[in-house]
Design an enzyme around this catalytic site. Structure first.
Site, PDB file in Angstrom:
ATOM      1  N   HIS A   1      17.316   1.309 -44.778  1.00 25.49           N
ATOM      2  CA  HIS A   1      17.817   2.673 -44.704  1.00 25.49           C
ATOM      3  C   HIS A   1      17.444   3.140 -46.107  1.00 25.49           C
ATOM      4  CE1 HIS A   1      20.374   2.985 -41.061  1.00 25.49           C
ATOM      5  NE2 HIS A   1      20.458   1.807 -41.132  1.00 25.49           N
TER       6      HIS A   1
ATOM      7  N   HIS B   1      31.248  -0.055 -41.632  1.00 27.14           N
ATOM      8  CA  HIS B   1      29.773  -0.806 -41.665  1.00 27.14           C
ATOM      9  C   HIS B   1      29.711  -1.615 -43.180  1.00 27.14           C
ATOM     10  CE1 HIS B   1      26.048  -1.819 -40.588  1.00 27.14           C
ATOM     11  NE2 HIS B   1      25.378  -1.407 -41.862  1.00 27.14           N
TER      12      HIS B   1
ATOM     13  N   GLU C   1      23.286   6.031 -34.244  1.00 30.20           N
ATOM     14  CA  GLU C   1      22.820   4.798 -33.967  1.00 30.20           C
ATOM     15  C   GLU C   1      23.363   4.036 -32.632  1.00 30.20           C
ATOM     16  OE1 GLU C   1      23.958   1.193 -34.977  1.00 30.20           O
ATOM     17  OE2 GLU C   1      26.058   1.462 -35.973  1.00 30.20           O
TER      18      GLU C   1
END
EC number: 3.1.27.-
Lengths: 963, 571
Positions: B44, B128, B174
């Site tokens: 990312h 996350h 996602e």
């Protein structure tokens, strides 16, 4: 200036009067003009709104008597009309509401005015406040239908207001006052028959979320007041579940729950299909869905409510634990299912294969429903929520549902066991407790037991003890399970020796629950050998005792077991039976007589011989009235001794026996004091002898306080007798003082005080007076008018004769009575190492104590620390320090801060527990305290304390501070 | 631009994105208003220095403070491996990382940042990894939410992703686990702890190969609290280096962790490990039980592999693989059951130790994705970061259950979305109040008709009353009147007819004001009705009904009413 002075004059005047009001009722009325007048003057004087506001605030701090409320209200209203400032009007409106709550004042007279001013009011805030006032008035007059009707009309009129505050209040008013019967009032007018539910329901779609919330709350309020809600609101409420605002959703969840409880069986269609389901099931599914809401407040609410939906069908219930796992579109079994399979195939999880959890069958993509499959997995989500509040609520809900459904209990077991590993201790503890509550319905599999037992190593004492309690009432399926449990408990014992008692107790129950499973283990546990004698184990080893406790308790219902014991086991049995009789039951051993009386459990306690004995000995005492004093004393002494011994032997009768013994003790003391020969001796000679009598009086007082406050289950009829005894003691005290003091002045005060006490006694126990025939107080009250007027010397004389003549009152035995007791577990008082700390600073001492049969320990139990210099310190533990592990039992775990100046050498301080009491707590409170706006703090003063635990000595050493 | 990651699988130019897609030619800064980085994982943010320094970008880069802190450490580490170990040229330098980080602007949770006068962004918590965020990007009334990677189930150190009901036009989410619904994490944790505990009690050693950031911290916390609870004494080690730095940041950013850590850090910061110590190479040979976390996670190189070789021969020991292993790595081999491994130099290593696999993954599963969509209520959903086949399934589910359009563009594909932007129109207070006064109860179900004049001037819209509009525009008012003749068969006199009409209307229009005027006409509100005899047929009367434009509704109703005729008069 003049006005100011005037005000002060008024103020002082009011003060003086208020002090007197307690004594006489007559002067009370004087306050009425003054109170309102003072207010009037204040308000006239006020030059600015801020001033006026100040005056009003001051006024609000003092209570107003019921008689003067109306005057005050008039003045307030008058000012209201004149006032231009909205904030002052607001305050006046709020004062009106508070005043109308005053008990003893009927607010219907101010209602017209309130409604009037409501119509002319422009400010929204004031309007809202006025509606609040009306609400107060309306709730004060619940039986007046016409007024309620009128108020409801007013509320309906203002419902269209643009301000949310006003609409809020209107809805609140409707919820609280809306008529319950729709058809009952047709005669009044068409308007009166409004359908309150419909009106409120219309506001479910208001533009302001606060109003929507208020509407739902009003609906709930209607329900609480007993109105049956219509089923039509169910659909409306369901729509609100997807509201943007959490408070709306939270209230809507509640409403849905209410409706589902009202109409559990009606049928609702499932949208987008032709099927229909029961309403309660539908509601259950919807609430389950809210368990994954975005706001945790709603989640907590939803999880809590789930627990109380017991009518839901089992099919839906079981879905809550099923998440339908899949991986890459293939069905996957959960770890729980796998564990179960492995167990049934006789193999433990190896976990060695990577593909152990490999997905099996393919799933039809069309059939998978990712959300909104109703209840699916609600508890799975709830139990792994981020916020522990939600998790606790979910565990509680699981508990409640499992209690009502055994099959569900079986299913939720895996999840509960998982919760034993939660990161927050409270959650772990809660899930252990939950498991204990449902343990009747379940049997633990071995692998589950394994997980449960792993928690025994937890370092938190609470957790371990809760787990011991859980094991006490768990069903284990195999003998391996029992063995495993024993091994783990022994491991626990070596790791945390302080758990000894708790573990023994746990093994006691484990043994008596599973005699047949223990039987095959006995040879192994006792390490006996068929041919060889083995070494005799150490009798003082706690682990060995633990094993024996398990075996002996199993042997109680398993007569074949003693045959397996070796000789020393029998010897150890005899020893343990004596030393740990609460843990080791009486056994029928071959060749031995049954130790102690074989009280078979099926005999009811009242047929119990010891109970009979108690009754008889008490009756014997009460029957004696006119025996010679010597005989009476002896009989009393013997009976007291008997009772005390009985209390020691029979733990279930201990409370009653002690209670009666204490009472007899008081009586004995009284008789002894009156028997003093020197009563007739002239006062000057008497001085020395009076010690005994005054000490007796003092002791009786103490004992009566103990009787009143240390026993739970004391009823009113006993309280009367106790108070009566105390009154006698006070009389005795008065007499003794009268004899020993010279001069009359102090006696005046004492006499008056005593007569007040008598008066108070009469007021408190007026209903019980008929039972007190011939008693001291009975006679006293007869002579009351004479006593009031006579001189102290005369009073004393009368009292003396009456005390001698009065009969002995029969103390009726209460049904259930238990003496409060406390044991300090920690500090143990055995340490020789002093606790060192720098003088002037504090040291924290951990205190751990168990309390039994203490009512409301949070406010009554105190800790006392006695320093060697005689200084005593009383510590009030925090309410949060008390835990409640079972009915009638409490546990106090707290820290006590000690501090002192430097000592030259270590010394012991005493720590003990006290029971604080306040006998004035029984006096009814004066009415305005409840009604007043800023009710003065209800006095929680402590009148006295009773020590109720053995003192523990702690060795401490404050060192001088280093410079 | 949302995220600027790199591809782990390539070692050539393909590892970085092709930025010429954006520019064709010219500077990137001219095309991009800002860059948003959702979290510090290299897929990312890995291309960030290349993008900003080598390709050239000078605009702002937005990320959360933890990402800002940890990102450069990872980039530096990545650079070291690529340049120092593999000896690649034409790679970004340390200085470039520093320069790049200077362009970063920190965004806090729920803080709205005005990038320029149109564009504003706002960050939401995403779970996350530490500092992961979802971003809402808004221009006017149109908005997009980009989730980055997120996790809907909380773990031992992070909370769950959360977003308010912001109703974006588009949600870009996602979809790593588009076709998976996961089991409760508690079972996994329990299994993990049980396995470690058993091995340690047996006196064995446990090796846990991890990547330095993310899962490693979760497992550390898990073991640390377990050790604390169970009073265990066996040492736990963590390989040094990168992790120490990262742990430092975990300690600092307490507000980004979960409830438990946030609430207890005053007494003790959970990341200040009591039982976990730094690892030294020599410790591996120490006797007795121990637990070691070592990098890298797939046992393909480095310290974890070294320790593995030392311990593999003893069946008392155990290795736990907490995550996925790529094919070809030692980790993958042992997981698939291989017991004899060929190492370099033709050595054969026999693996006797126990091998366990345990999946600790921090992406939302299918249920979680659906839950997030439910929370945000977007108009359109766009799936990224997943496999096409799995996305297809999820797409179908989303369309079926939320009835929103769902897209899953391939790389390089452009999606065009229709939106219906709302145009704000100002209404004058006077008009609004007038209308409010007329209506009674608020009723969301029925739309209300409101009359006024819409003035469009200098690209703003205003709704005002017509009088005001006339005044403002300086126009004279024209009266528009409708007139209608209705023929009535009535032989009686005109006055009587009028009276009959009057009484008829009076009886029907109860809530309107019906008046009979002395000049022989009837008015209903402002509508005038006059009667005259027909010039040819005296048996027919002509009713003249006249109303203004504003009363159109009532007027047409009235004529239709009159056309039906009068009721037969009682004779």
């Amino acid at each position: 200036m003049a006005a100011h002075l005037k005000k002060r004059v008024y103020e002082e005047f009011t003060k003086v009067v208020q002090q007197q009001e307690e004594i006489t009722a007559k002067k009370l009325r004087l306050t009425k003009p003054s109170k309102s007048a003072a207010l009037h003057i204040d308000l006239c004087k006020a030059t600015s709104p801020a001033d006026a506001l100040q005056y009003l605030l001051q006024f609000a701090r003092k209570p107003v008597e019921a008689e003067s409320v109306e005057g005050v209200v008039r003045i307030l209203l008058e000012h209201y009309y004149k006032e231009n400032d909205a904030s002052v009007r607001l305050k006046i409106a709020s004062l009106l509401g508070l005043l109308s709550k005053t008990s003893g004042f009927s607010p219907d007279c101010i209602m017209d005015d309130a409604i009037n001013i409501l119509q002319n009011e422009k400010s929204h805030q004031v309007l809202a406040q006025l509606l609040d006032t009306l609400l107060a008035i309306g709730t004060k007059l619940p039986e007046n239908q016409a007024i309620q009707m009128r108020l409801v009309d007013v509320a309906c009129k203002h419902l269209t207001d643009t301000s949310h505050g006003v609409r809020n209040k209107c809805l609140q008013l409707l919820g609280n006052l809306g008529s319950l019967e729709k058809s009952g009032t047709k005669d009044t007018e068409g308007l009166a028959t409004r359908d309150v539910q419909k009106i409120i329901g219309d506001y479910f779609s208001d533009q302001d979320p606060r109003v929507r919330t208020a509407a739902i709350k009003a609906m709930l309020q209607l329900h609480e007041r007993g109105l049956k809600l219509q089923q039509t609101i169910y659909n409306q409420a369901c729509k609100l579940l997807s509201d943007d605002y959490e408070q709306v959703r939270s209230a809507a969840v509640q409403l849905i729950w209410v409706v589902s409880q009202l109409y559990p069986e009606s049928i609702v269609p499932i949208p987008s299909s032709n099927e229909e389901i029961r309403l309660v099931d539908d509601a259950f599914g919807k609430i389950c869905h809210m368990v994954s809401d975005g706001s945790w407040v709603v989640r907590v609410q939803a999880a809590k409510l789930l627990g109380s939906m017991e009518q839901v069908s089992s099919h839906f219930l079981e879905q809550t634990l099923d998440k339908k796992l899949m991986s890459d579109l293939r069905r996957k079994r959960t770890a729980h299912e796998r564990a179960k399979e492995l167990y049934s195939s006789g193999e433990f999880s190896s976990g060695r294969k990577w593909g152990d959890d490999a997905p099996k069958e393919e799933i039809d993509t069309g059939a998978v429903n990712l959300i909104e499959s109703g209840a699916c997995g609600a508890f799975v989500h709830g139990l792994e929520d981020e916020m522990y509040e939600v998790r606790i609520a979910a565990v509680e809900a699981l508990c409640m549902l499992a209690q009502s459904s055994p099959s569900f209990a079986e299913k939720c077991l895996d999840f509960l066991v998982d919760m034993f590993n939660d990161e927050i201790e409270e959650v772990r503890l809660q899930s252990i407790h939950t498991m204990r509550k449902i343990s009747n319905n379940i049997t633990l599999r071995e692998d589950q037991l394994d997980t449960v037992l792993a928690v025994l190593e937890d370092s938190s004492r609470d957790i371990r003890e809760a787990l011991h309690e859980l094991l006490c009432c768990t069903n284990v399926s195999t003998k391996e399970g029992i063995h495993l449990a024993l091994v783990e408990l022994l491991k626990n014992l070596t790791k945390y020796p302080t758990d000894r008692d708790s573990i023994w107790k746990c093994l006691k129950f484990l043994g008596s629950r599973h005699p047949t499973l223990v039987l095959p283990l006995v040879p192994e546990l006792l390490s006996t050998h068929p041919f060889f004698d083995t070494a005799e184990p150490d009798m003082d080893d706690p682990a060995y005792i633990a094993v024996l406790v398990l075996i002996f308790n199993a042997a109680k219902t398993c007569p074949t077991m003693p045959a397996l014991f070796s000789d020393h086991t029998f010897r150890h049995y005899a020893y343990l039976r004596d030393s740990l009789s609460h843990l080791v039951p009486a056994l029928r051993l071959p060749g031995r007589k049954l130790v102690s009386s074989a009280v078979s459990p099926n005999i009811m306690p009242h047929e119990d011989p010891s109970q009979q004995f108690l009754q008889q000995s008490l009756e014997r005492v009460y029957s004696l009235q006119h025996l010679d004093p010597q005989g009476t004393q002896e009989l009393l002494e013997f009976t007291i001794r008997d009772l005390q011994r009985l209390g020691e032997l029979q733990s279930e009768l201990a409370g009653v026996a002690d209670f009666s013994a204490t009472y007899l003790q008081c009586q004995l003391l009284l008789i002894k004091a009156l028997q003093e020969k020197l009563w007739n001796v002239a006062a000057p000679l008497y001085l020395k002898q009076s010690d005994l009598a005054s000490a007796a009086a003092k002791q009786i007082m103490e004992e009566t306080y103990k009787m009143e406050f240390m026993y739970s289950g004391v009823e009113n009829k006993q309280v009367v007798i106790i108070h009566h005894m105390r009154l006698q003691a006070k009389a005795l005290q008065l007499i003794v003082t009268a004899r020993t003091t010279r001069g009359v002045d102090p006696l005046f005060g004492m006499c008056e005080k005593f007569l007040q006490e008598v008066d108070f006694f009469q007021r408190c126990f007026i209903a019980d007076l008929p039972h007190l025939q011939d008693s001291f107080v009975d006679k006293l009250l007869d002579l009351m008018p004479r006593l009031m007027t006579s001189k102290p010397a005369e009073v004393v004389k009368i009292l003396q004769t009456m005390l001698r003549q009065s009969t002995f009152l029969h103390l009726p035995l209460p049904e259930q009575i238990h003496k409060a007791s406390a044991t300090i577990i920690e500090p143990a008082g055995e340490s020789d190492n002093p606790l060192r700390f720098t003088s002037g600073l504090v040291v924290a001492l951990d205190v751990d104590a168990t309390l039994e049969h203490v009512q409301d320990p949070q406010s009554t139990v105190k800790i006392q620390v006695l320093y060697p210099d005689g200084q005593a310190q009383m510590i009030h533990p925090k309410p949060a320090d008390f835990r409640n592990p079972g009915p009638g039992r409490h546990r106090l775990i707290t820290q006590v801060y000690l501090s002192h100046t430097a000592w030259t050498e270590p010394c012991q301080v005493e720590v003990r527990l006290l029971l604080a009491y306040n006998s004035n707590a029984r006096i009814p409170k004066s009415p305005w305290i409840e009604g007043g706006e800023v009710s003065p703090q209800v006095e929680t003063s402590i009148e006295g304390t009773i020590p109720f635990s053995k003192p523990v000595k702690v060795y401490i050493m404050p060192k001088p501070a280093r410079r | 631009m949302l995220d600027c990651g790199m591809h782990m699988g390539f070692n050539d130019d393909r590892r970085f994105p092709d930025f010429s897609y954006i520019t064709q030619n010219g500077r990137l800064t001219d095309f991009l208003d800002c860059v948003i980085i959702s979290h510090f994982h290299l897929d990312h943010c890995g291309a960030l220095p290349y993008f900003s320094e080598m390709v050239g970008y000078d605009g702002p880069i937005y990320m959360t403070p933890p990402t800002q802190a940890i990102c450069p450490i990872l980039l530096e580490d990545y650079r070291k491996i690529a340049v120092d170990k593999k000896g690649e040229a034409n790679f970004f330098t340390s200085q470039m990382i520093k320069d790049c980080m200077k362009k970063v602007v920190a965004v806090h949770l729920h803080q709205t940042v005005q990038v320029d006068d149109e564009l504003e962004i706002k960050a939401y918590y995403a779970g996350h990894v530490l500092g992961a965020a979802m971003f809402q990007i808004k221009v006017g009334s149109e908005s997009v939410v980009y989730t980055g990677d997120y996790n809907m189930t909380p773990d031992r150190h992070l909370g769950a992703a959360w977003i308010d009901r912001c109703r974006p036009n588009l949600l870009i989410t996602e979809s790593t686990y588009a076709t998976t619904i996961r089991d409760s994490k508690r079972c996994r944790e329990r299994d993990f702890l049980k396995k470690v505990h058993e091995t340690v009690e047996r006196g064995g050693k446990v090796l846990i190969p991890v990547f330095a950031l993310g899962r490693a911290q979760e497992l550390c916390i898990l073991l640390e609290t377990f050790w604390e609870r169970m009073n265990l004494k066996a040492p736990i080690y963590f390989s040094t280096g990168l992790t120490e730095k990262a742990n430092h940041y975990y300690k600092l950013f307490i507000t980004w962790t979960n409830q438990k850590i946030r609430k207890t850090f005053v007494q003790r910061n959970m990341f200040e490990f009591k039982h976990i110590k730094a690892f030294d190479r020599a410790f591996a040979d120490n006797p007795g039980p121990m637990v070691v976390f070592a990098t890298p996670g797939m046992l393909h190189a480095g310290q974890s592999l070294q320790i593995f070789r030392k311990w593999a021969g003893n069946e008392k020991n155990m290795v736990i693989m907490p995550g996925y292993c790529v094919q070809g790595t030692v980790g993958h081999k042992i997981l698939s059951g291989q017991r004899k491994l060929e190492m370099e130099g033709r050595q054969v290593l026999e693996v006797k130790m126990q091998v366990e696999y345990m999946s600790f993954s921090a992406h939302a599963d299918a249920k979680g994705i659906m839950q997030l969509i439910g929370q945000a209520e977007p108009e359109h959903v766009l799936l990224v970061h997943g496999e096409a086949k799995k996305m297809e399934f999820l797409k179908q589910k989303i369309e079926q259950e939320f009835r929103v359009n769902c897209y899953m563009p391939a790389n390089g594909e452009t999606v065009t979305l229709p939106t219906s932007p709302s145009i704000p129109v100002g209404i004058s207070l006077g008009l609004l109040k007038r209308e409010m006064a007329q209506g009674l109860l608020p009723d969301a179900k029925k739309p209300r008709l409101l009359q006024g004049t819409l003035i469009m001037k200098d690209s703003n819209f205003r709704l005002v009353s017509s009088e005001q509009a006339l005044k403002e525009l300086g126009l004279a008012e024209h009266q528009l009147r409708f007139t209608c003749r209705v023929h009535l068969h009535d032989a009686r006199k005109e006055q009587e007819t009028v009276m009959r009409v009057y009484s008829h209307l009076k009886s029907i229009l109860k809530d309107h004001c019906v008046q009979h005027l002395p000049d022989g006409s009837v008015t209903v509100e402002s509508i005038l009705i006059q009667a005259a005899a027909h010039s040819e047929d005296p048996g027919t009367k002509v009713l003249l009904v006249s109303w203004t434009y504003q009363d159109e509704e009532l007027g047409s109703y009235l004529t239709s009413l009159l056309k039906k005729g009068l009721p037969q008069a009682p004779s």
